[in-house]
Design an enzyme around this catalytic site. Sequence first.
Site, short mmCIF file in Angstrom:
data_model
loop_
_atom_site.label_atom_id
_atom_site.label_comp_id
_atom_site.label_asym_id
_atom_site.label_seq_id
_atom_site.Cartn_x
_atom_site.Cartn_y
_atom_site.Cartn_z
N GLU A 29 12.91 13.58 55.36
CA GLU A 29 12.84 14.86 56.08
C GLU A 29 12.09 14.70 57.40
OE1 GLU A 29 9.75 17.98 56.70
OE2 GLU A 29 9.91 17.63 54.54
N HIS A 30 11.01 13.92 57.40
CA HIS A 30 10.26 13.69 58.63
C HIS A 30 11.10 12.96 59.68
CE1 HIS A 30 5.81 14.58 58.34
NE2 HIS A 30 6.26 15.02 57.19
N HIS B 29 10.62 13.13 51.20
CA HIS B 29 9.77 13.73 52.24
C HIS B 29 9.78 12.88 53.51
CE1 HIS B 29 5.72 14.28 54.15
NE2 HIS B 29 6.13 15.52 54.12
N GLU C 141 -1.03 12.86 56.78
CA GLU C 141 -0.78 14.06 55.97
C GLU C 141 -1.30 13.85 54.54
OE1 GLU C 141 2.97 17.02 54.75
OE2 GLU C 141 3.33 15.18 55.91
N GLU D 145 6.32 7.58 62.37
CA GLU D 145 6.30 8.66 61.39
C GLU D 145 5.57 8.24 60.11
OE1 GLU D 145 6.78 12.59 61.44
OE2 GLU D 145 7.31 11.13 63.00
#
Length: 420
Positions: free
Chosen positions: A50-51, A47, A127, A120
């Site tokens: 992906e960011h 994940h 998140e 990020e």
Amino acid sequence: MSVRLDTLANGMRIVTEHMPGFETAAIGVWVTAGGRHEAPEENGIAHFLEHMAFKGTKRRSALDIAEEIEDVGGYINAYTSREMTAYYARVLASDVPLALDIIADILLEPLFDPEEIEVERGVILQEIGQTLDTPDDVVFDWLQAEAYPDQPLGRTILGPAERVRAFSREDLLRFVARHYGPGRMILSAAGAVDHEAIMSDAERLFGHLPARAAPDPEPARFGGGEARRVRDLEQAHFTLALEAPHFRDPDIYAAQIFATAFGGGMSSRLFQEIREKRGLCYTIYAQAGAYSDSGLMTIYAGTSGDQIETLANLTVDELKRAGDDMSARELERARAQMKAGLLMGLESPNARAERLARMISIWGRVPPVSEAVERLDAVELGDLRRLAGRMAMGGRAAMALYGPVEPAPSLEALKERLGG
């Protein structure tokens, strides 16, 4: 509509579907590497990767990526699941080469700039915090962990905060080197696309990648267990999972129809009995989820603390009863919902491209939609009752509870009620 599939010499698969009458196209690369491909110390890195996709490459800054795609009115995005990571765009037909060039750039030439990694990292930690503050999100992570304990499939996609805080640039590069080989990549496009043109671009952009083997994920082993976290919330969140068919299991279509009949809409048993007749909740549903080698029949409901015991017991009673008296009318209604949902869901290039990639990852081919409809039509009432009995008597279940859940029965009590 025509589906075409080709494979580059290095093993990368290219699948397209031309949709007459469309002026736009969806195109992307689906990588069969997700959360379940991580080592324990890597949990969350797929994940994180992906960011980082849109944070700059050797040729483009993060702003360049955003401006180039939006200058032509398109959009670009990505997502991570437990079995795949996708990078995709939607553009006008004339801009398909640009979209593919950007996607190839972010996949093959990411900078992983240390400053951007830190930025990020903060976004992902926010998140994670947001998920932890959303009970009907976090309870499913706990359910997954109980269903697949001590294995990659049971870990969260976001990963724990302490892991995310520790990931380095070298960790990202190592995961890419191990899992992002061409044999794990599926380039999928649908809409106003030309297969030969996409093949030519794919050969130019990806054809130089060396073929290499990638490790297979750890096989799934449904375990089962209970997670109960008491907290002073307005709602008591109840989730129950039973082992169900995987993607390649012939019973997958029966499972999907059963889930729809049991808890998939306003006419379903759970909605009618527990919400409409008894008023025990606002939200209740069942769904069939599947992986390449395992599956879950999942039930969710939110209720008050003083009603959770009644709700949990009634839910199990309805599940048990479905194995005995699921009706032909319920089967036909659920079948119609499934077929309509399938066909309606494929009226956009995005949905088509997604389906193409998923079918290639599962079957190595793209079955025509008519084949899926035929398989749904072939499900009989006996299949649903047999499946219900298989799940009820299988003895393996998982449960996660969150909120004022002290009165809720234990998982063992519910299993005894279900199988007794």
